[in-house]
Write a protein that holds these residues in place. Structure first.
Motif, PDB file in Angstrom:
ATOM      1  N   ARG A  28      61.038  72.740  32.424  1.00 59.30           N
ATOM      2  CA  ARG A  28      62.422  72.419  31.699  1.00 59.30           C
ATOM      3  C   ARG A  28      61.846  72.502  30.383  1.00 59.30           C
ATOM      4  N   GLY A  29      61.043  72.745  29.754  1.00 58.34           N
ATOM      5  CA  GLY A  29      60.853  72.931  28.458  1.00 58.34           C
ATOM      6  C   GLY A  29      59.706  72.105  27.794  1.00 58.34           C
ATOM      7  N   PRO A  30      59.535  72.157  26.498  1.00 60.78           N
ATOM      8  CA  PRO A  30      58.476  71.466  25.904  1.00 60.78           C
ATOM      9  C   PRO A  30      59.036  70.008  25.867  1.00 60.78           C
ATOM     10  N   ILE A  31      58.072  68.943  26.046  1.00 61.71           N
ATOM     11  CA  ILE A  31      58.360  67.719  25.798  1.00 61.71           C
ATOM     12  C   ILE A  31      57.530  67.063  24.702  1.00 61.71           C
ATOM     13  N   LEU A  32      58.196  66.421  23.537  1.00 62.87           N
ATOM     14  CA  LEU A  32      57.499  65.871  22.757  1.00 62.87           C
ATOM     15  C   LEU A  32      56.906  64.297  22.851  1.00 62.87           C
ATOM     16  N   PRO A  33      55.773  64.334  22.079  1.00 61.98           N
ATOM     17  CA  PRO A  33      55.355  62.807  22.226  1.00 61.98           C
ATOM     18  C   PRO A  33      56.402  61.792  21.767  1.00 61.98           C
ATOM     19  N   PRO A  34      56.226  60.490  21.870  1.00 62.76           N
ATOM     20  CA  PRO A  34      56.967  59.524  21.503  1.00 62.76           C
ATOM     21  C   PRO A  34      56.927  59.743  19.944  1.00 62.76           C
ATOM     22  N   PRO A  35      58.273  59.027  19.416  1.00 64.94           N
ATOM     23  CA  PRO A  35      58.288  59.130  17.907  1.00 64.94           C
ATOM     24  C   PRO A  35      56.981  58.330  17.236  1.00 64.94           C
ATOM     25  N   ALA A  36      56.527  57.443  17.597  1.00 65.94           N
ATOM     26  CA  ALA A  36      55.468  57.037  16.736  1.00 65.94           C
ATOM     27  C   ALA A  36      54.217  57.683  16.960  1.00 65.94           C
ATOM     28  N   GLU A  37      53.983  58.420  18.079  1.00 66.29           N
ATOM     29  CA  GLU A  37      52.933  59.072  18.053  1.00 66.29           C
ATOM     30  C   GLU A  37      52.973  60.573  17.259  1.00 66.29           C
ATOM     31  N   ARG A  38      54.242  60.847  16.973  1.00 62.15           N
ATOM     32  CA  ARG A  38      54.556  62.010  16.162  1.00 62.15           C
ATOM     33  C   ARG A  38      54.117  61.823  14.582  1.00 62.15           C
ATOM     34  N   THR A  39      54.372  60.560  14.282  1.00 61.33           N
ATOM     35  CA  THR A  39      54.065  60.041  13.119  1.00 61.33           C
ATOM     36  C   THR A  39      52.610  59.905  12.752  1.00 61.33           C
ATOM     37  N   ARG A  40      51.904  59.325  13.802  1.00 66.72           N
ATOM     38  CA  ARG A  40      50.490  59.077  13.696  1.00 66.72           C
ATOM     39  C   ARG A  40      49.782  60.146  13.895  1.00 66.72           C
ATOM     40  N   LEU A  41      50.174  61.316  14.259  1.00 68.80           N
ATOM     41  CA  LEU A  41      49.480  62.559  14.450  1.00 68.80           C
ATOM     42  C   LEU A  41      49.529  63.250  13.065  1.00 68.80           C
ATOM     43  N   ARG A  42      50.867  63.117  12.367  1.00 65.25           N
ATOM     44  CA  ARG A  42      51.085  63.770  10.989  1.00 65.25           C
ATOM     45  C   ARG A  42      50.225  63.050  10.071  1.00 65.25           C
TER      46      ARG A  42
END
Length: 90
Positions: A17-31
């Protein structure tokens, strides 16, 4: 009871189905773990800072080709900065 092949086929369908992004809080944590600002991520992905803010908050999802590029960036950071939380991210 489903067979292994049936289960694998179902899993492959979900993966396709395509790429799935991590939850929003995890996106911020990673950055933040990578030490980058939202502006720097925006420059890399040739987007506006406000767009990155919307992605990180979960208000918006990037569209191709930025979706794949953003996922690649997040996956790279996830490998480099694993979470200390033993539960998997959704």
């Amino acid at each position: 009871m489903p067979t292994e092949d049936e289960l694998f086929a179902a899993v492959d369908e979900v993966l396709a189905r395509g790429p799935i992004l991590p939850p929003p809080a995890e996106r911020t944590r990673l950055r933040e773990a990578a030490g980058l600002t939202q502006e720097e991520v925006a420059q890399v992905l040739q987007a506006r800072r406000e767009t990155v803010i919307a992605w990180e908050s979960g208000r918006k999802t990037p569209r191709p080709p930025r979706l794949q590029a953003y996922k690649r960036l997040l996956d790279g950071w996830a490998a480099k900065y694993p979470t200390s939380d033993p539960t998997p991210t959704e």
